[in-house]
Design an enzyme around this catalytic site. Structure first.
Site, short mmCIF file in Angstrom:
data_model
loop_
_atom_site.label_atom_id
_atom_site.label_comp_id
_atom_site.label_asym_id
_atom_site.label_seq_id
_atom_site.Cartn_x
_atom_site.Cartn_y
_atom_site.Cartn_z
N ASN A 1 27.82 58.00 8.24
CA ASN A 1 27.35 57.88 6.85
C ASN A 1 27.94 59.05 6.06
OD1 ASN A 1 26.00 57.71 4.45
ND2 ASN A 1 23.96 58.10 5.30
N TRP A 2 28.94 58.73 5.28
CA TRP A 2 29.64 59.81 4.55
C TRP A 2 28.85 60.31 3.34
CZ3 TRP A 2 35.51 58.06 4.19
CH2 TRP A 2 36.00 57.89 5.49
N LYS A 3 27.80 59.60 2.98
CA LYS A 3 26.98 59.98 1.82
C LYS A 3 27.88 60.15 0.57
CE LYS A 3 23.61 61.80 5.03
NZ LYS A 3 22.55 62.74 5.34
N HIS B 1 17.74 54.55 3.65
CA HIS B 1 17.98 55.94 4.04
C HIS B 1 16.95 56.85 3.35
CE1 HIS B 1 19.83 59.81 4.66
NE2 HIS B 1 20.53 59.25 5.62
N GLU C 1 17.23 59.58 1.95
CA GLU C 1 17.67 60.13 0.66
C GLU C 1 17.48 59.10 -0.46
OE1 GLU C 1 21.49 61.31 2.17
OE2 GLU C 1 20.47 62.79 3.42
N GLU D 1 15.57 58.13 11.72
CA GLU D 1 16.08 59.40 11.24
C GLU D 1 14.91 60.27 10.78
OE1 GLU D 1 20.49 59.01 9.99
OE2 GLU D 1 19.26 58.52 8.27
N GLY E 1 20.52 66.92 8.21
CA GLY E 1 21.26 67.98 7.52
C GLY E 1 20.68 69.36 7.73
N SER F 1 21.31 65.45 12.51
CA SER F 1 22.00 66.58 13.13
C SER F 1 22.61 66.25 14.50
CB SER F 1 21.07 67.80 13.22
OG SER F 1 20.70 68.20 11.92
N GLY G 1 25.72 61.98 9.91
CA GLY G 1 26.03 62.45 8.57
C GLY G 1 27.16 63.47 8.61
N GLY G 2 26.82 64.74 8.54
CA GLY G 2 27.79 65.83 8.42
C GLY G 2 28.94 65.74 9.42
P1 13P Z 1 23.22 64.68 9.45
O1 13P Z 1 23.95 64.17 10.66
O2 13P Z 1 24.09 65.45 8.50
O3 13P Z 1 21.96 65.42 9.83
O4 13P Z 1 22.73 63.39 8.61
C1 13P Z 1 22.11 62.35 9.28
C2 13P Z 1 22.00 61.21 8.34
O5 13P Z 1 21.30 61.27 7.34
C3 13P Z 1 22.81 60.01 8.62
O6 13P Z 1 22.43 58.96 7.81
#
Ligand code: 13P
Length: 249
Positions: free
Chosen positions: A9-11, A94, A96, A166, A172, A212, A233-234
């Site tokens: 997920n590149w956000k 998600h 967010e 999640e 993050g 993470s 994510g990251g």
């Molecule tokens: P991180 O891997 O950066 O913690 O993010 C997880 C995430 O929100 C994937 O959708």
């Protein structure tokens, strides 16, 4: 049999040229993994990503969509629009989106219905906040997120549902759920599905962990019996790190 899936997920990261570089770097990675691999660039770069990755084994998925077919919803994107550019899977719910865009279980139920009605696959996200876990309420919270958004569906609809647990406190933050915490919650989620839809449906649904996940911890988390993959994510923003995670399968 349920599948192993690793989705990036590149956000809200990567403009067009950064997207092109990352897609190219992803194509250069070697893998023997049995996992399905997906990446979710931002809306403006989806079309580009679909065309760049058309001969690869990496699926391009969307990060969000609206529930309506079309109409006066300024700034929104529909399932048909995604399908028209070759996107067949969408991430919904998600944390967010829930936190910053006020997405509720009720709204998400409508989005899930709209995606499934168009034959799309849904990666449905949910997870408790730190305060919920500190209060020992994590199962109650996760159970109600799943029931409120998904339990109106038929058993057959779950063929097109992937779940992504999640925990908000692990996203993050660098703080990952321990492999045991992930396994305990995934087992609870599968049991919740089994209670409503039976063991066959529950056994067939892939449940991903997100929060993470890194090359250093992926293998241990993915080794747990009810963890069928990850939503990353990251670490999905670097091709080597992302494929190190994919190769944990
Ligand atoms: P991180 O891997 O950066 O913690 O993010 C997880 C995430 O929100 C994937 O959708």
């Amino acid at each position: 049999m349920r599948k192993n899936i690793v989705a990036g997920n590149w956000k809200m990261n990567n403009d067009l040229s950064q997207t092109e570089s990352l897609l190219k770097a992803l194509q250069d990675q070697k893998t023997t993994s049995n996992a399905e691999v997906m990446v979710a660039p931002t809306f403006t770069n989806l079309s580009q990503a679909v065309s760049t990755l058309k001969d690869s084994n990496i699926e391009v998925v969307a990060q969000n969509m609206h529930f309506a077919e079309n109409g006066a919803y300024t700034g929104e994107i529909s399932a048909s629009m995604l399908k028209s550019i070759g996107v067949k899977t969408v991430i919904l719910g998600h944390s967010e989106r829930r936190e910053y865009f006020n997405e509720t279980d009720e709204l998400l139920a409508k989005k899930v219905d709209a995606a499934l009605a168009k034959g799309m696959r849904v990666i449905f996200c949910f997870g408790e906040e730190l305060a919920d876990r500190k209060a020992g309420n994590e199962e109650a919270v996760v159970g109600s997120q799943i029931k409120n958004a998904l339990f109106h569906l038929s058993a057959a609809a779950f063929r097109n549902i992937v779940l992504a647990y999640e925990p908000v406190w692990a996203i993050g933050t660098g703080e990952t759920a321990s492999p045991e915490q992930a396994q305990d919650m995934h087992a609870f989620i599968r049991q919740t599905l089994a209670n409503k839809y039976g063991e066959d449906v529950a056994d067939g649904v892939s449940i991903l962990y997100g929060g993470s996940v890194k090359p250093a911890n992926a293998e241990e988390i993915f080794s747990k019996p009810d963890v069928d993959g990850g939503l990353i994510g990251g670490a999905s923003l670097k091709a080597e790190d992302f494929f190190a995670i994919v190769n944990a399968f």
